[in-house]
Write an enzyme that holds these catalytic residues in place. Sequence first.
Site, PDB file in Angstrom:
ATOM      1  N   ASP A  36       3.921  -2.876  92.123  1.00 12.54           N
ATOM      2  CA  ASP A  36       4.636  -3.989  92.745  1.00 12.54           C
ATOM      3  C   ASP A  36       5.378  -3.473  93.974  1.00 12.54           C
ATOM      4  O   ASP A  36       6.095  -2.467  93.892  1.00 12.54           O
ATOM      5  CB  ASP A  36       5.673  -4.584  91.783  1.00 12.54           C
ATOM      6  CG  ASP A  36       5.066  -5.525  90.763  1.00 12.54           C
ATOM      7  OD1 ASP A  36       3.848  -5.745  90.805  1.00 12.54           O
ATOM      8  OD2 ASP A  36       5.831  -6.016  89.907  1.00 12.54           O
ATOM      9  N   GLU A  77       2.955  -0.806  86.990  1.00 13.25           N
ATOM     10  CA  GLU A  77       2.780  -1.582  85.760  1.00 13.25           C
ATOM     11  C   GLU A  77       1.327  -1.551  85.282  1.00 13.25           C
ATOM     12  O   GLU A  77       0.404  -1.308  86.055  1.00 13.25           O
ATOM     13  CB  GLU A  77       3.201  -3.035  85.993  1.00 13.25           C
ATOM     14  CG  GLU A  77       4.670  -3.187  86.370  1.00 13.25           C
ATOM     15  CD  GLU A  77       5.059  -4.606  86.753  1.00 13.25           C
ATOM     16  OE1 GLU A  77       6.223  -4.977  86.518  1.00 13.25           O
ATOM     17  OE2 GLU A  77       4.207  -5.344  87.312  1.00 13.25           O
ATOM     18  N   HIS A 133       7.226  -8.480  96.409  1.00 12.81           N
ATOM     19  CA  HIS A 133       6.908  -9.312  95.241  1.00 12.81           C
ATOM     20  C   HIS A 133       8.103 -10.159  94.809  1.00 12.81           C
ATOM     21  O   HIS A 133       7.930 -11.295  94.352  1.00 12.81           O
ATOM     22  CB  HIS A 133       6.449  -8.403  94.099  1.00 12.81           C
ATOM     23  CG  HIS A 133       6.090  -9.117  92.842  1.00 12.81           C
ATOM     24  ND1 HIS A 133       5.294 -10.243  92.813  1.00 12.81           N
ATOM     25  CD2 HIS A 133       6.427  -8.862  91.535  1.00 12.81           C
ATOM     26  CE1 HIS A 133       5.144 -10.649  91.566  1.00 12.81           C
ATOM     27  NE2 HIS A 133       5.832  -9.845  90.778  1.00 12.81           N
TER      28      HIS A 133
END
Length: 212
Positions: A54, A173, A58
């Site tokens: 990210d 992630e 974002h």
Amino acid sequence: MALIDISRSVSPATAVWPGDQEVQWTWTARRNEDESSVNLGSLRLSTHTGTHVDAPLHVKRQGQATDDLPLDSFVGPARVVDVNANAPSVRPEHIGQLDGASAERVLFKTSSGVSPDDEWPDAVVPIQPDTIHALADAGVSLVGTDAPSVDPLDSTDLPAHHALLDTGIVNLEGLVLTNVPPGRYELIALPLKIVGGDAAPVRAVLRDAPDP
């Protein structure tokens, strides 16, 4: 030195955030068909598909994009931390004493990682903001998780995302750490150079850490 692949597979079967762009793969040319001399494929997917990073963009309207992220954050010493299977969240006590260079990047192995590539989890093990601030105090530059999000899936205020943004820690992630023992490693997880991107897919690997 052997590499350990800690990336989710990407295919039309890959589970995505509900309502997000599903993975679409099509052949645009096939060798020996339609007079083509090669095979060519077309891929359409969300920037948050599978294992991904990210960017600040974002969660922040004018945030840094993926092509501006410092590449040195994605390569170097890392520590895999095994969080108790029954833990509802990643708390400061889970990080223990982080030592020196091996603390520069921390990857959390949680019960979130047991979901197969084609199943979206009902819930994840989020990271508490105070844990992120403790990691920042320890000099951590990147935090990774085997969950598709560092926050609860129903969160709208995204406290962990904002804590990472506030501390300048990179957010990785969707890792696959199921068969990775806790300990010291070297991480290589370079994102695609998507200009103006809010996120980018990553091919993440680990290898044994060199002797200190």
